[in-house]
Design an enzyme around this catalytic site. Structure first.
Site, PDB file in Angstrom:
ATOM      1  N   GLU A  40      -2.706  -1.399  -3.363  1.00 24.47           N
ATOM      2  CA  GLU A  40      -3.703  -1.343  -2.859  1.00 24.47           C
ATOM      3  C   GLU A  40      -3.452   0.197  -2.601  1.00 24.47           C
ATOM      4  OE1 GLU A  40      -4.606  -3.748   1.037  1.00 24.47           O
ATOM      5  OE2 GLU A  40      -3.168  -2.431   1.186  1.00 24.47           O
ATOM      6  N   HIS A  66      -7.313  -6.629   7.213  1.00 25.57           N
ATOM      7  CA  HIS A  66      -7.529  -5.400   8.223  1.00 25.57           C
ATOM      8  C   HIS A  66      -8.142  -6.298   9.665  1.00 25.57           C
ATOM      9  CE1 HIS A  66      -6.397  -1.596   8.693  1.00 25.57           C
ATOM     10  NE2 HIS A  66      -7.493  -1.481  10.217  1.00 25.57           N
ATOM     11  N   HIS A 111       0.973  -1.136   0.127  1.00 22.92           N
ATOM     12  CA  HIS A 111      -0.299   0.048  -0.707  1.00 22.92           C
ATOM     13  C   HIS A 111       0.902   1.103  -0.401  1.00 22.92           C
ATOM     14  CE1 HIS A 111      -3.866   1.470   1.817  1.00 22.92           C
ATOM     15  NE2 HIS A 111      -3.093   3.070   0.894  1.00 22.92           N
TER      16      HIS A 111
END
Length: 252
Positions: free
Chosen positions: A81, A202, A50
């Site tokens: 991402e 997550h 990310h």
């Protein structure tokens, strides 16, 4: 790795926290590419990054170096991402990863904490989803567990959703655990009903993964970073990846 022995749900290791530790000094250690190699060698089916605009963990150079690493693992997946309205699309156009996950983070956001909203976000996301698909990149949208949003995701042309699992993880072991899990089961069913693939991520860890996977048999991939890297500090990459793969195995 023997493909026949892969778990039903693929494990993609997010190496952002390795980069965060490295960035605290100017010595180049620990190595992000070495961490990725060790996780792949241990059986992880993918690597996730990310890269945020401030480069507080993953840097642009890391993305390019990881592309080179992934060339040696053609059967594995590189997932990038981030927010497509910040710096993400530049990476997608240059790298063309197997998967891109659109996440609605603000530029300075501490960590991802919510999914996209529809119809509010639909018009601006649609052309970017179409561009990614034209480049041959699978598109996943980071979403809250809201069943009634899944048809809107499918209508935009996305291939998958990644369910934001922090509410489930926060409720784990408490009185709200079953109620939270039920929200994800219902959302997974709604996603599958309209033809969407299903990812999740997550705050997933070795403790809360088995129940989640058991309840959602259509789950295709989990992306795990913080907990896995924290475990690896104690156990090493090989043993930690093996433990997460074990946690992802279907139960009888």
């Amino acid at each position: 790795m023997n493909n026949a022995m892969q778990p039903r749900t693929a494990l993609s290791v997010n190496v952002n926290k390795v980069a965060l530790l490295r960035n605290s000094r100017h010595l180049g250690i620990p190595s992000v590419t070495r961490a990725a190699q060790l996780c792949l060698q241990a059986g992880a089916q993918g690597i996730t990054v990310h890269p945020r605009p401030d480069e507080r963990h993953i840097r642009a150079q890391d993305v390019q170096e990881l592309v080179a690493v992934m060339l040696a693992w053609p059967d594995r997946e590189f997932n990038i991402e981030g927010n497509p309205f910040h710096n993400l699309m530049d990476f997608v156009r240059q790298v063309r990863p197997q998967q891109v996950t659109f996440v609605p983070d603000s530029e300075g956001q501490f960590t991802s904490d919510h999914g996209w909203r529809f119809p509010e976000d639909a018009a601006r996301l649609q052309p970017l989803i179409a561009e990614c698909k034209a480049l041959g990149v699978r598109v996943s949208l980071f979403m809250d567990p809201l069943p009634d949003q899944m048809a809107a995701v499918q209508a935009l042309g996305a291939d998958r959703v990644e369910l934001y699992t922090e509410p489930y993880a926060a409720a784990w072991g408490g009185p709200e655990q079953d109620a939270q899990l039920a929200r994800y089961v219902q959302t997974a069913q709604a996603a599958t009903a309209v033809g969407l693939g299903l990812n999740a991520g997550h705050d997933l860890n070795q403790d809360n993964l088995p129940a989640f996977v058991q309840a959602i048999p259509q789950l295709q991939e989990v992306s795990i970073g913080h907990a896995l890297i924290a475990d690896a500090l104690e156990l090493g990459y090989d043993a930690t990846v093996a433990a997460y793969l074990k946690a992802l195995e279907p139960r009888a």
